[in-house]
Scaffold this active site. Sequence first.
Site, PDB file in Angstrom:
ATOM      1  N   ASP A  50     -32.758   0.844  -7.819  1.00 50.55           N
ATOM      2  CA  ASP A  50     -32.300   0.247  -6.668  1.00 50.55           C
ATOM      3  C   ASP A  50     -33.575  -0.149  -5.972  1.00 50.55           C
ATOM      4  O   ASP A  50     -34.814   0.052  -6.459  1.00 50.55           O
ATOM      5  CB  ASP A  50     -31.844   1.480  -5.795  1.00 50.55           C
ATOM      6  CG  ASP A  50     -31.259   1.332  -4.410  1.00 50.55           C
ATOM      7  OD1 ASP A  50     -31.113   0.151  -4.039  1.00 50.55           O
ATOM      8  OD2 ASP A  50     -31.078   2.244  -3.606  1.00 50.55           O
ATOM      9  N   ARG A  64     -16.767  -2.279  -7.596  1.00 54.65           N
ATOM     10  CA  ARG A  64     -16.753  -1.554  -6.215  1.00 54.65           C
ATOM     11  C   ARG A  64     -15.365  -1.644  -5.709  1.00 54.65           C
ATOM     12  O   ARG A  64     -14.708  -0.689  -5.097  1.00 54.65           O
ATOM     13  CB  ARG A  64     -17.657  -2.375  -5.343  1.00 54.65           C
ATOM     14  CG  ARG A  64     -19.209  -1.969  -5.453  1.00 54.65           C
ATOM     15  CD  ARG A  64     -19.340  -0.613  -4.914  1.00 54.65           C
ATOM     16  NE  ARG A  64     -18.855  -0.195  -3.586  1.00 54.65           N
ATOM     17  CZ  ARG A  64     -19.841  -0.455  -2.697  1.00 54.65           C
ATOM     18  NH1 ARG A  64     -21.061  -1.062  -2.896  1.00 54.65           N
ATOM     19  NH2 ARG A  64     -19.345  -0.211  -1.410  1.00 54.65           N
ATOM     20  N   GLN A  70     -20.153   3.897  -4.348  1.00 49.12           N
ATOM     21  CA  GLN A  70     -20.808   3.228  -5.609  1.00 49.12           C
ATOM     22  C   GLN A  70     -20.977   3.712  -6.939  1.00 49.12           C
ATOM     23  O   GLN A  70     -20.686   3.357  -7.675  1.00 49.12           O
ATOM     24  CB  GLN A  70     -22.261   2.984  -5.044  1.00 49.12           C
ATOM     25  CG  GLN A  70     -23.230   2.256  -5.996  1.00 49.12           C
ATOM     26  CD  GLN A  70     -22.857   0.957  -6.124  1.00 49.12           C
ATOM     27  OE1 GLN A  70     -22.844   0.301  -5.184  1.00 49.12           O
ATOM     28  NE2 GLN A  70     -22.651   0.521  -7.708  1.00 49.12           N
ATOM     29  N   CYS A  90     -27.385  -1.128  -7.821  1.00 52.36           N
ATOM     30  CA  CYS A  90     -26.254  -1.054  -6.984  1.00 52.36           C
ATOM     31  C   CYS A  90     -26.201  -2.550  -6.065  1.00 52.36           C
ATOM     32  O   CYS A  90     -25.198  -2.753  -5.341  1.00 52.36           O
ATOM     33  CB  CYS A  90     -26.421   0.096  -6.274  1.00 52.36           C
ATOM     34  SG  CYS A  90     -28.163   0.244  -5.531  1.00 52.36           S
ATOM     35  N   HIS A 144     -23.849   8.040  -1.377  1.00 53.45           N
ATOM     36  CA  HIS A 144     -23.105   6.587  -1.716  1.00 53.45           C
ATOM     37  C   HIS A 144     -21.924   7.009  -2.759  1.00 53.45           C
ATOM     38  O   HIS A 144     -22.047   6.441  -3.891  1.00 53.45           O
ATOM     39  CB  HIS A 144     -24.113   5.429  -1.889  1.00 53.45           C
ATOM     40  CG  HIS A 144     -23.501   4.220  -1.684  1.00 53.45           C
ATOM     41  ND1 HIS A 144     -22.109   3.737  -1.305  1.00 53.45           N
ATOM     42  CD2 HIS A 144     -23.965   3.000  -2.064  1.00 53.45           C
ATOM     43  CE1 HIS A 144     -21.929   2.774  -1.343  1.00 53.45           C
ATOM     44  NE2 HIS A 144     -23.009   2.070  -1.692  1.00 53.45           N
ATOM     45  N   ARG A 195     -19.249   3.114   6.959  1.00 50.14           N
ATOM     46  CA  ARG A 195     -20.907   2.874   6.606  1.00 50.14           C
ATOM     47  C   ARG A 195     -21.867   3.124   7.203  1.00 50.14           C
ATOM     48  O   ARG A 195     -21.884   2.251   8.240  1.00 50.14           O
ATOM     49  CB  ARG A 195     -20.929   1.336   5.676  1.00 50.14           C
ATOM     50  CG  ARG A 195     -22.181   1.025   5.158  1.00 50.14           C
ATOM     51  CD  ARG A 195     -22.242  -0.254   4.524  1.00 50.14           C
ATOM     52  NE  ARG A 195     -23.495  -0.744   4.209  1.00 50.14           N
ATOM     53  CZ  ARG A 195     -24.087  -0.654   3.100  1.00 50.14           C
ATOM     54  NH1 ARG A 195     -23.300  -0.047   2.132  1.00 50.14           N
ATOM     55  NH2 ARG A 195     -25.191  -1.030   2.703  1.00 50.14           N
TER      56      ARG A 195
END
Length: 353
Positions: free
Chosen positions: A271, A339, A182, A311, A179, A152
């Site tokens: 987001d 997830r 996700q 998310c 991402h 990450r």
Amino acid sequence: MRAAADVHGTLRRHGGILRRSRRDRRTCGKPRVACEAETNWSRAMVENDVRHFLHLDDFSKDELSAMLQRASEVKAKIKGGDRSFQPFKGMSMAMIFTKPSMRTRVSFETGFHLLGGHAVYLGPNDIGIGKREATKDVARVLSRYNDLIMARLFAHQDLIDLAQYSTVPIINGLTDYNHPCQLMADALTIKEHFGRVDGIKMVYIGDGNNMVHSMLRLAAVFPMEFVCCCPESYVPDPTTVKRAMDAGFSKIEISHSPMDAVKGADVIYTDVWASMGQKEEAEQRRKDFTGFQVNMALMDAAGPQCKFMHCLPAERGVECTDEVIESNRSIVFDEAENRMHAQNAVMLYSLDC
């Protein structure tokens, strides 16, 4: 968006496919034989005994669909209390974090543990990737200790370098560019609530950020209607938009009018307006995003079929109202749970289990 454009240049130089073999890697079962219908990407991954998970459109629709189906199957085992499925027993995963996260760390670490493996957390001060130690050296060393590496990161180039020099699969846990894990969780959640991913109308309201890039690359694989509704100065990377359009599977639109964009939407997604590393811009961004908050009026304009996704973490009262996130139209916590299950399927694929 210059960084994203630079990323695309780098991907072209590497051919978009980065791989290396690991002669002594332990496997979960018999070697997988590639069939004629598989993509060149898959065939190369199998032949080189490594399967990176960097971008969604590195895979075919059949491959992503198979991962989603596997996610559902393994989720059912875990939710049913069955702990007998231990494909990762005796395996270890290194988790590199230059960006902290609750969901990414806990979902990967817990998921890998539930399937029999051991995960090692490496925080920002443990490596100093690209600073204290060259990224290619980190990749070479960690891949000699571990069966899998999840990263990450801020810079997407660091992910590309890890994949180029690692002899074990690299899983993209997030970069400033995209991402994909996700979006796998999102696709699994959409499939659970709508019975399909194909044909969904997804409307994203907010900054044209790494989440949008991931949605665009999903739309390059699954046919859907995808609308990114954002202020004119916050549009997504144009190369990624073109990539999704050129794939020819989906209807892609960039809009600047939330009320018009959401009509008929199955999913409204948002987001935070200021992501990690952009917090000094938060005050200006709040001004720039005036009128782009997801509230019940916007949900009602979409229609009664519409679900709300985020998310997380959410800044309640900023990009979305508390009323929306707590309503029965919100599926954000199903999404957060998924997830782990989606990532379990990705890891199973990468380790050929």
